[in-house]
Design a protein around this motif. Sequence first.
Motif, short mmCIF file in Angstrom:
data_model
loop_
_atom_site.label_atom_id
_atom_site.label_comp_id
_atom_site.label_asym_id
_atom_site.label_seq_id
_atom_site.Cartn_x
_atom_site.Cartn_y
_atom_site.Cartn_z
N LYS A 120 -9.84 22.74 -10.95
CA LYS A 120 -8.79 23.77 -10.94
C LYS A 120 -7.66 23.43 -11.90
N ALA A 121 -7.18 22.19 -11.84
CA ALA A 121 -6.06 21.79 -12.69
C ALA A 121 -6.42 21.89 -14.17
N LEU A 122 -7.57 21.34 -14.53
CA LEU A 122 -7.98 21.37 -15.94
C LEU A 122 -8.31 22.78 -16.40
N GLY A 123 -8.94 23.58 -15.52
CA GLY A 123 -9.32 24.93 -15.89
C GLY A 123 -8.13 25.83 -16.15
N ILE A 124 -7.19 25.86 -15.21
CA ILE A 124 -6.01 26.73 -15.35
C ILE A 124 -5.11 26.25 -16.49
N PHE A 125 -4.86 24.94 -16.54
CA PHE A 125 -4.02 24.41 -17.62
C PHE A 125 -4.69 24.64 -18.97
N GLY A 126 -5.99 24.36 -19.06
CA GLY A 126 -6.69 24.55 -20.32
C GLY A 126 -6.73 26.00 -20.75
N GLY A 127 -6.98 26.91 -19.79
CA GLY A 127 -6.99 28.34 -20.12
C GLY A 127 -5.64 28.82 -20.60
N THR A 128 -4.57 28.34 -19.97
CA THR A 128 -3.21 28.72 -20.38
C THR A 128 -2.89 28.17 -21.77
N TRP A 129 -3.23 26.90 -22.00
CA TRP A 129 -2.93 26.29 -23.30
C TRP A 129 -3.71 26.97 -24.42
N LEU A 130 -4.99 27.27 -24.17
CA LEU A 130 -5.81 27.92 -25.19
C LEU A 130 -5.28 29.32 -25.52
N THR A 131 -4.82 30.04 -24.47
CA THR A 131 -4.26 31.38 -24.71
C THR A 131 -3.01 31.29 -25.58
N ALA A 132 -2.15 30.31 -25.27
CA ALA A 132 -0.94 30.12 -26.07
C ALA A 132 -1.27 29.64 -27.48
N ARG A 133 -2.34 28.86 -27.59
CA ARG A 133 -2.70 28.29 -28.90
C ARG A 133 -3.27 29.33 -29.84
#
Length: 466
Positions: A320-333
């Motif tokens: 959960k932590a890696l998925g949500i954080f990674g999805g948010t970071w990729l969207t911002a990136r």
Amino acid sequence: MSAPRKNDHKAFGRLSLPERNFVADALRTETVGGVLLLVSAICALIWANVPALSHSYETFSDFHIGPGAIGLNLTTEHWAADGFLALFFFVAGIELKRELVAGDLRDPKAAALPVVAALCGMAVPALVYVVVNTIGGGSLDGWAVPTATDIAFALAVLAVIGTSLPSALRAFLLTLAVVDDLFAILIIAVFFTSDIDFAALGGAAVGLAVFWLLLRKRVHGWYIYVPLALVIWALMYNSGVHATIAGVAMGLMLRCTREESEEHSPGEHIEHLVRPVSAGLAVPLFALLSAGVAVSGGALGDVFTKPETLGVVFGLVVGKALGIFGGTWLTARFTKASLSDELAWPDVFAVASLAGIGFTVSLLIGELAFAGDELLTDEIKASVLMGSLIAAVLSSILLKIRNAKYRALWEEEERDEDADGIPDVYEKDKPEYHLRMAAIYEKKAAEHRRLAEVAGGAGDGGERPA
């Protein structure tokens, strides 16, 4: 660092005033419900693990009630999971409809971030579960168990630890949970439906069509809709499709946009009436009847030794932590979205960790995934409890580290020096606000001068020069 482009979208920026007020009201109810949920889970664990009480817990859970002639002679545990939890999904359906027509999901650009974060926050835990069970030789049937987020339980944790999380992060958590609920519903409908009775399913579809038609014709009266809703739910249950789908479908049909003469839309009004019942009765009752699992040392040891249970724990805590954080970071990136200047990426990771609390829907999916294997079902429940507890502790530590910053942001959002009921941050661009504040400061200054003159007069014996 270059200045942000004019068209950049600030992720987790300040909400509009109407959205802020709506989120505050919704989260207030969810927080109370979450505390009740937490209390119910603790009561269930005590009731099921105290030797003198455990037999009565099993008797209560397995007690049958309901009309058998129409296939509804169910145990109290089934009534909680299939009946009362339909109210929870009914509210989720209304929330989703409102988000689609009036909330963050209305704008595709604004919706991209929570949708991608939610999808990654479901895909990565499922992938973690599959990897763990592939390596360990376990069953892949429980892949969906760690995909859910329990917003009420997460907010209860925030209430207990006393963190002043900014409204933008709370709104992100709420929107994330709404999207999460949508995909959890789809998972239940697609992967946990078998032996369909098409006659009953057709009857449920006809009932839903009548429900929609009555809403379109502006027909009013709870005495019409409540019996119809019960019939739709009963037909959906007997069709083989999980009965909570009926609740979602009816919630999505309600109108959630306001007309000129309305203070609240019908969807908002009904949600306001039903949410306390869902959060205060339906979900806590489900927790009471589902969370009562043995937590002996051996049972807890099994959580970290069996691939099925270990996959659930790792899925909730790590996935959960890696998925949500990674999805948010990729969207911002890869889009024009950028993080709000007031927040940092560790804040996003802390909220992502908090989303690892997957209590209610995870317990439900666990029961569906391993139906027929009572021992493994209880072990999966124990792993959901353990994973949610670890996620709660980890996120609490991360949030507490930044709590001073959150408190400053919260106080700034709440400050209302001119006492007009609208926080000052929403008025600073208005000339009339500055005029009001200037008048307030002048009045205070005049009062200070008067007090200083009185104090000066008292100091010289009250005499004044001629």
